[in-house]
Design a protein around this motif. Sequence first.
Motif, PDB file in Angstrom:
ATOM      1  N   LEU A  19      11.328  12.276  79.476  1.00  0.00           N
ATOM      2  CA  LEU A  19      10.487  13.298  78.877  1.00  0.00           C
ATOM      3  C   LEU A  19      10.920  14.678  79.342  1.00  0.00           C
ATOM      4  O   LEU A  19      11.446  14.836  80.443  1.00  0.00           O
ATOM      5  CB  LEU A  19       9.026  13.070  79.271  1.00  0.00           C
ATOM      6  N   GLU A  23       6.523  17.906  78.169  1.00  0.00           N
ATOM      7  CA  GLU A  23       5.824  16.655  77.861  1.00  0.00           C
ATOM      8  C   GLU A  23       5.120  16.082  79.093  1.00  0.00           C
ATOM      9  O   GLU A  23       4.010  15.553  78.989  1.00  0.00           O
ATOM     10  CB  GLU A  23       6.808  15.625  77.294  1.00  0.00           C
ATOM     11  N   GLU A  26       1.990  18.120  79.614  1.00  0.00           N
ATOM     12  CA  GLU A  26       0.971  17.747  78.626  1.00  0.00           C
ATOM     13  C   GLU A  26       0.322  16.414  78.982  1.00  0.00           C
ATOM     14  O   GLU A  26      -0.895  16.253  78.842  1.00  0.00           O
ATOM     15  CB  GLU A  26       1.595  17.684  77.232  1.00  0.00           C
ATOM     16  N   ALA A  27       1.123  15.472  79.450  1.00  0.00           N
ATOM     17  CA  ALA A  27       0.582  14.172  79.859  1.00  0.00           C
ATOM     18  C   ALA A  27      -0.386  14.347  81.022  1.00  0.00           C
ATOM     19  O   ALA A  27      -1.449  13.717  81.062  1.00  0.00           O
ATOM     20  CB  ALA A  27       1.720  13.222  80.244  1.00  0.00           C
ATOM     21  N   CYS A  48      -0.884   8.189  79.868  1.00  0.00           N
ATOM     22  CA  CYS A  48      -0.536   9.377  79.087  1.00  0.00           C
ATOM     23  C   CYS A  48       0.972   9.607  79.071  1.00  0.00           C
ATOM     24  O   CYS A  48       1.542   9.994  78.045  1.00  0.00           O
ATOM     25  CB  CYS A  48      -1.273  10.597  79.633  1.00  0.00           C
ATOM     26  N   ARG A  52       3.875   8.981  75.586  1.00  0.00           N
ATOM     27  CA  ARG A  52       4.948   9.864  75.121  1.00  0.00           C
ATOM     28  C   ARG A  52       6.332   9.229  75.274  1.00  0.00           C
ATOM     29  O   ARG A  52       7.237   9.529  74.522  1.00  0.00           O
ATOM     30  CB  ARG A  52       4.886  11.169  75.909  1.00  0.00           C
ATOM     31  N   GLU A  55       8.661   3.884  73.104  1.00  0.00           N
ATOM     32  CA  GLU A  55       8.983   3.946  71.676  1.00  0.00           C
ATOM     33  C   GLU A  55       9.524   2.614  71.166  1.00  0.00           C
ATOM     34  O   GLU A  55       9.985   1.784  71.940  1.00  0.00           O
ATOM     35  CB  GLU A  55      10.052   5.020  71.413  1.00  0.00           C
ATOM     36  N   PRO A  60       6.948   6.696  68.643  1.00  0.00           N
ATOM     37  CA  PRO A  60       6.005   6.372  69.717  1.00  0.00           C
ATOM     38  C   PRO A  60       5.132   5.176  69.345  1.00  0.00           C
ATOM     39  O   PRO A  60       4.720   5.021  68.203  1.00  0.00           O
ATOM     40  CB  PRO A  60       5.144   7.634  69.841  1.00  0.00           C
ATOM     41  N   SER A  64      -1.721   8.494  71.793  1.00  0.00           N
ATOM     42  CA  SER A  64      -2.327   9.243  72.899  1.00  0.00           C
ATOM     43  C   SER A  64      -2.416   8.352  74.134  1.00  0.00           C
ATOM     44  O   SER A  64      -2.215   7.133  74.054  1.00  0.00           O
ATOM     45  CB  SER A  64      -3.733   9.700  72.507  1.00  0.00           C
TER      46      SER A  64
END
Length: 136
Positions: A19, A23, A26-27, A48, A52, A55, A60, A64
């Motif tokens: 990430l 990112e 944000e997590a 969290c 992100r 995948e 993803p 969330s």
Amino acid sequence: MLSRKDRLELGDGRQLRLLSAQEVLEAGREAGELAQSQGERALCANACLLARALERRGKPLFSSGRAALEGMSAREIGELARRWNELDRAENPSPEDGEEAAQSLKKAWSTRLMSAFAGACSARFRPCPPRSGSGT
């Protein structure tokens, strides 16, 4: 097994990817909103992060951190977070990882840079001739 430096194939069609710093921030913010107590913070942070990083075919698996908490067990979240951390540490060693890890990464990067310049006109990269005089 790594397929690319920034991804870890999990063998079941899923993969973990590294990430960006944004990112990760944000997590962390999302985890702060989800956690009801300090004891829940680590599990929420890992969920969290995985929302992100996890995948399948480049998409993803979770929209969330809350969706990741609902879709995986605490044990699975912990195991996947551990594997993501190993991937991250392999690419981004910290001082705690020791000198050997840092030197290994520096060597890998210098090899990449030299490969990038292979075939380029080397005259552009020669040092400037020394200047004569008082150095001004």
